[in-house]
Enzyme design. Structure first.
Site, short mmCIF file in Angstrom:
data_model
loop_
_atom_site.label_atom_id
_atom_site.label_comp_id
_atom_site.label_asym_id
_atom_site.label_seq_id
_atom_site.Cartn_x
_atom_site.Cartn_y
_atom_site.Cartn_z
N HIS A 228 0.87 -1.19 0.00
CA HIS A 228 0.00 0.00 0.00
C HIS A 228 0.90 1.24 0.00
O HIS A 228 1.81 1.35 -0.81
CB HIS A 228 -0.93 -0.12 1.21
N HIS A 267 -2.20 -2.33 -9.55
CA HIS A 267 -3.22 -1.73 -8.69
C HIS A 267 -4.45 -2.63 -8.68
O HIS A 267 -4.78 -3.22 -9.71
CB HIS A 267 -3.62 -0.33 -9.21
N ASP A 321 2.55 5.60 -6.50
CA ASP A 321 3.81 5.59 -5.74
C ASP A 321 5.05 5.56 -6.62
O ASP A 321 6.16 5.66 -6.10
CB ASP A 321 3.83 4.38 -4.80
N1 ACO Z 1 5.09 -6.33 -10.48
C1 ACO Z 1 5.02 -7.52 -11.12
N2 ACO Z 1 3.90 -8.30 -11.13
C2 ACO Z 1 2.82 -7.82 -10.48
C3 ACO Z 1 2.83 -6.59 -9.82
C4 ACO Z 1 4.03 -5.83 -9.82
N3 ACO Z 1 4.11 -4.67 -9.19
N4 ACO Z 1 1.61 -6.39 -9.26
C5 ACO Z 1 0.87 -7.46 -9.56
N5 ACO Z 1 1.60 -8.34 -10.29
C6 ACO Z 1 1.16 -9.62 -10.80
C7 ACO Z 1 1.19 -10.66 -9.68
O1 ACO Z 1 2.44 -11.29 -9.60
C8 ACO Z 1 0.08 -11.59 -10.13
O2 ACO Z 1 0.58 -12.37 -11.20
P1 ACO Z 1 0.02 -13.85 -11.48
O3 ACO Z 1 -1.41 -13.69 -11.85
O4 ACO Z 1 0.89 -14.35 -12.58
O5 ACO Z 1 0.19 -14.60 -10.18
C9 ACO Z 1 -0.96 -10.63 -10.72
O6 ACO Z 1 -0.21 -9.51 -11.16
C10 ACO Z 1 -2.01 -10.20 -9.71
O7 ACO Z 1 -1.33 -9.71 -8.55
P2 ACO Z 1 -2.04 -9.48 -7.15
O8 ACO Z 1 -1.01 -9.16 -6.14
O9 ACO Z 1 -3.01 -10.60 -6.86
O10 ACO Z 1 -2.92 -8.21 -7.52
P3 ACO Z 1 -3.73 -7.32 -6.51
O11 ACO Z 1 -4.82 -6.70 -7.25
O12 ACO Z 1 -4.07 -8.07 -5.28
O13 ACO Z 1 -2.58 -6.30 -6.10
C11 ACO Z 1 -1.12 -4.61 -5.65
C12 ACO Z 1 -2.49 -4.98 -6.26
C13 ACO Z 1 -1.04 -5.14 -4.23
C14 ACO Z 1 -1.00 -3.10 -5.60
C15 ACO Z 1 0.00 -5.22 -6.52
O14 ACO Z 1 -0.09 -4.75 -7.84
C16 ACO Z 1 1.37 -4.96 -5.95
O15 ACO Z 1 1.81 -5.68 -5.05
N6 ACO Z 1 2.11 -3.90 -6.45
C17 ACO Z 1 3.41 -3.58 -5.93
C18 ACO Z 1 3.29 -2.77 -4.64
C19 ACO Z 1 2.77 -1.38 -4.90
O16 ACO Z 1 3.24 -0.66 -5.76
N7 ACO Z 1 1.79 -0.97 -4.08
C20 ACO Z 1 1.19 0.35 -4.14
C21 ACO Z 1 -0.20 0.28 -4.70
S1 ACO Z 1 -0.94 1.89 -4.79
C22 ACO Z 1 -1.37 2.21 -3.20
O17 ACO Z 1 -1.77 1.35 -2.46
C23 ACO Z 1 -1.17 3.54 -2.68
#
Ligand code: ACO
Length: 385
Positions: A228, A267, A321
């Site tokens: 987050h 996201h 971010d």
């Molecule tokens: N880099 C590479 N792969 C990613 C990323 C990323 N940043 N984010 C998601 N994926 C991939 C996952 O590995 C997963 O792949 P798969 O289907 O092959 O297993 C798929 O996308 C879905 O990922 P989830 O984590 O289930 O997606 P969710 O919707 O739950 O997550 C989240 C959203 C938590 C923001 C995620 O994209 C992430 O962890 N990003 C990196 C951290 C980040 O930047 N957070 C800030 C978000 S904005 C905010 O909260 C202010």
């Protein structure tokens, strides 16, 4: 009766897509890449508004008239002071710990120190305690930064805007107009964002009829996590590792090979560009050009191109971010303060949504389906092995 296996049970992991309430505070359109507060596009607010006006809009549902804004600004300014007793206790915390932990502790301390907020029983006094927290959060975050630098906290300057005063309390110097405006825009863009994890956490606490300080401190605790708000600090740490865009690209290749997440991308709601990321990218580039230090920006741009080309089709694109840290870095702010800046702004969204929800409150209480063993005979401790 045979129990369904975990695969057969339908549930929304991470509550994805679950609608838990209605709201008029703000909307996020993840397909169109649109974010609006009370119907106003954030692009317009970032261009024309101020943080004070945006907070008024979030709390009261309409843009203020001049006199309404003047009255509200006076109120916020009057609430900027953090009692010395709270600062002394923060100074005494048994750590060097992360500023987000200090901020969370600071809000808890304020609840213990300030009698008025403990007895904020009705909605009006609860909202007032919330506005006080919006005023105090910037002072607390700046004081924590100063304490960590072994410097005395700087008292708020009532003549300065919320953003300008925050920068002033960080450095002890009057901010340049451009720095003040950029910080103002950053605060506007972070102020609210649907029912994100920290907003939800603070609403859950408030729905039990706990106090607003407890609700806001749970928002801070939730925002701290690297999935987050904590991602903005992680992004800058990643960018700083590389001397050239080529080094960064090698890192991205490796991360993708190992199925690691790249911070600042992806996201839950946006499957297209996060509109905030586009605005921040522009300012990150302009400020980097102005300071004559393009290294971080060039590295970030190279990472963005590569990730978008490879994972963009899955909706993995830069989020809020990814570029914000480059801006704070250009303003001379330490990376450990990036997530607290997020909290300094987002407290407005937490308070607005808590107050809206409390008008028609119902305790949040989802369910989990039990899939473990059942009817086990109790085994005395000496017979376990
Ligand atoms: N880099 C590479 N792969 C990613 C990323 C990323 N940043 N984010 C998601 N994926 C991939 C996952 O590995 C997963 O792949 P798969 O289907 O092959 O297993 C798929 O996308 C879905 O990922 P989830 O984590 O289930 O997606 P969710 O919707 O739950 O997550 C989240 C959203 C938590 C923001 C995620 O994209 C992430 O962890 N990003 C990196 C951290 C980040 O930047 N957070 C800030 C978000 S904005 C905010 O909260 C202010």
């Amino acid at each position: 009766m045979t129990k369904p296996s975990e695969k057969e049970i339908e549930f929304a992991k991470g509550l994805e897509g679950v609608v838990a309430t209605t709201t008029q505070v703000g909307s996020v359109d993840g397909t169109a890449g649109k974010l609006a507060y009370r119907g106003y596009d954030v692009n317009d607010l970032a261009e024309h508004s101020t943080y004070e006006e945006t907070v008024y809009l979030l709390l009261y549902g309409a843009l203020p008239t001049r006199s309404e804004l003047a009255g509200f600004t006076d109120k916020l300014v009057g609430y900027r002071t953090v009692p010395e007793e709270a600062l002394a206790r923060i100074r005494d915390l048994p750590c060097p710990c992360h500023p987000m932990s200090m901020l969370r502790s600071g809000i808890s301390l304020l609840e213990c120190i300030d009698d008025a907020c403990r007895i904020a029983e009705n909605l009006e006094s609860k909202q007032d305690a919330g506005i006080q927290l919006i005023g105090q959060m910037a002072t607390l975050a700046a004081a924590i930064s100063r304490i960590l630098e072994q410097k005395p906290p700087v008292a708020p300057d009532p003549e300065l805007s919320h953003a300008g005063n925050f920068l002033y309390m960080l450095s002890g110097r009057q901010p340049e107009p451009l720095a003040e405006r950029v910080m103002d825009i950053a605060l506007i863009l972070h102020a609210d964002h649907g029912m994100n994890a920290s907003t939800f956490a603070s609403m859950v606490v408030a729905s039990t009829l706990s106090d607003i300080h407890s609700a806001v401190s749970s928002g801070i605790a939730t925002l701290k996590g690297s999935l987050h708000g904590g991602a903005n600090e992680r992004v800058i740490r990643m960018l700083e590792q590389f001397s050239t865009p080529e080094e960064a690209l090698a890192y991205v290749d490796k991360a993708m090979e190992n199925k690691e997440k790249i911070m600042g991308f992806g996201h839950r709601v946006y499957k297209t560009y996060d509109p905030r990321a586009r605005i921040f990218q522009r300012y990150a580039r302009d400020l980097s050009e102005l300071t004559g230090d393009m290294k971080l920006y060039n590295v970030a741009e190279a990472i963005e191109k590569k990730v978008v080309a490879t994972l963009g089709h899955k909706g993995i694109l830069p989020n809020v971010d990814f570029y914000s840290g480059i801006i704070y870095h250009a303003l001379g702010i330490d990376a450990t303060l990036f997530t607290p800046i997020f909290a300094v702004s987002r407290v407005a969204g937490w308070v607005a949504r808590i107050m809206e929800y409390l008008e028609n409150n119902r305790l949040f209480r989802p369910r989990a389906v039990y899939v473990g063993p059942e009817d086990l005979p109790y085994i005395p401790i000496d017979q376990r092995g």
